[in-house]
Structures are given as structure tokens and as C-alpha cells.
Scaffold this active site. Sequence first.
Site, PDB file in Angstrom:
ATOM      1  N   ASP A  42       0.826  -1.224   0.000  1.00  0.00           N
ATOM      2  CA  ASP A  42       0.000   0.000   0.000  1.00  0.00           C
ATOM      3  C   ASP A  42       0.857   1.270   0.000  1.00  0.00           C
ATOM      4  OD1 ASP A  42      -2.029  -1.950   0.510  1.00  0.00           O
ATOM      5  OD2 ASP A  42      -1.701  -1.713   2.661  1.00  0.00           O
ATOM      6  N   GLU A 249     -11.741   0.125  -2.644  1.00  0.00           N
ATOM      7  CA  GLU A 249     -10.848   0.669  -1.613  1.00  0.00           C
ATOM      8  C   GLU A 249      -9.697   1.403  -2.294  1.00  0.00           C
ATOM      9  OE1 GLU A 249      -9.354  -2.668   0.604  1.00  0.00           O
ATOM     10  OE2 GLU A 249      -8.353  -3.560  -1.128  1.00  0.00           O
TER      11      GLU A 249
END
Length: 348
Positions: A42, A249
Site C-alpha cells: 500500500d 478501496e
Amino acid sequence: MQRTQSLVVLSALMGCALTTFGQAAGKKPISQPLVSNIYTADPSAHVFNGKIYIYPSHDIDAKIKEDDEGGHFAMKDYHILSMDKIGGKVTDNGVAMDIKDIPWAGRQLWAPDATYKNGTYYLYFPVKDKQDIFRIGVATSKKPTGPFKPEATPIKGSYSIDPTVFQDTDGKAYLYFGGIWGGQLQRWTGNKYDAKGALKKPDELAYQPRVARLNADMKEFAEPVKEIQLLDVAGKPFHEKDNDKRFFEAAWIHKYNGKYYFSYSTGDTHNICYAIGSSPYGPFTYKGVVLKPVQGWTNHHSIVQVGSKWYLFYHDVQLSGKTHLRNVKVTELTYNPDGTIKTIEAYK
């Protein structure tokens, strides 16, 4: 940040188990992991004072069984990476913040982001509180690598996961966030929590990402949280069945030639898609795919300009072959003359 269906379903969906995606087709990755001493994912990348800093999740093997809520993503701290240039030496700057330093935290320190304003670096992070509800916190430091000191309470009115902060040219700052399934966005309607909140059915309108402008001190919302309108080319919102394009997301926003580019993960179909708008609040109109599926279940990214070029930071599972033990990477991103982004395939 989470897994979904069983590998049997995923294998049927993608034609192979996603932990071997790309290699199973005899392809090789276009880039290599930036670090191998720890697992990272991420990646939120920024340039501060001419140097590149990457704010990733720090994956660990907590020996937790995989589930649809992402319980096996049991991260407990952050390590910030830095480098002087793309392709240069990457430094792991050690622990910048630990979950035990957050007074209100329970478990699962997921994907963060950071920014700089008025001599202070701000780290925004999602973590489940002691009631097991995801909230977003903020921590501060005088150095981009920390250590970061978290505020005693989460940002009032915050919820869900994957915060990303964007400072516009007029000085206003906005926090974007949200994630369905394990990210709990389906439990929030009108900014009210409902523990029984359900995922959408295929013909229902998909959940939309969230945004709120930040106060001048960067620690609280200056307004109620708003839904972002993410629209198809006909100007209509996506339905849940449009899961190769709808929001799941991993929101990220950047500005290019005066336009706002909102990019995100489609989750269970594993694309990084993007949409373009003329306001930081949207609406954003879908334009296409930035990054096709990578090895592993999750796909999460950031887009940043370094000098005259643009780069995509992302992750896959090249080092481990396991969905919850990822490694961050970077590759160049290019635009077409009309401002659209050229789709990237992570394996050639």
C-alpha cells in the site's frame, strides 16, 4: 486490504490462483521490490524537499487464518522508506510509529498516507478502535521519517480505511477514504454506524468513496463527510455488478493539467482504475485502468510526480507468494496527449 472469495472462486475468475498471477502465464515482472528486509504494501509516495518518501503498510506473518474480513492483515507498526531518486538506494528508516503508541487503538494498522504543512509532517492512518470499528487517526512529526506522535483520539467523524490526503494549489486540504468488505464502509449510511450494514446486491448502486476537507490544523474535519460521485461515461453511478469499475478501496488523488484524477482499487476484480473531475469533490468520470491485476489478491497504489516524470508505486507478492506478505515497487506512468493514462501491465 482484504481478501474475498475462496481461492477456488478466484481461480475460476482469473484463470489461475492469484498468488501466482503473471508468473503462471510465463511473464516476468516489470520492476523489482524496493526492499526485501521487510514486507511492505500500500505505498503512499511523496516528494518532500526533493527526496522521495514512501509511507507503506508493514506486513507481518501473524499466523492468523485468512478470512473475508482481512483478519490476516494484522500489521502493528509503520516503517517509512526513502530514496534520493528513482532507481537509487532505498533506506528503511525503522519504526516510525507503533500501534502500542496509539491510546485508542485495538488492532490492524492498515494503509497510511502523509503530507507536510507549516513545518510539520502529518501521518494519517486507519486502525480498529477498542470496539473493533475502523477509525482514522493522525500523528505528527518534525521529520518526514518520524517518529510520529499520534493524537489521543481519532479524527471526529472518521471511519473506514485507506485515508489519502490531498493539498490543492489554493492551500485547502482534503482527506479521502473508504473501503468495503473488511474496510467496513458498508456499515456506514449518512455517516451513521450500523453494525448490521450489508454489502450491496448486484443490481444495487455501489458504495461510493468519502471525502472531507480538513481544518487548518490538519487534525480535524472542517465539514461533514461527503460521498463522492464516481460515474460511468454516461454520467450514471456504478452498480455493484460493475465490479471491474466500481470503487472498492485504496483511494488516491492527484492533479494533472488542472484536472483531478481519482484512482482506486476495484478489489475483487483487482484493477486500479481512475476517473477525472474538475473539482476535488468530484464528480469523477471513469476513464479506464491504470494498473491491471498483480500477483496476490490486493492491488493498492499511489501516483506521484518526480522531476518531469510521473511514477506509479504499487505492490505485489513476488518475494513471498502470499497475499498478506507483499512488497512495494515503482514503475513509470505516462499520459496520452488527451490526458488519459496509459494502462500498465505489471508483467511482460
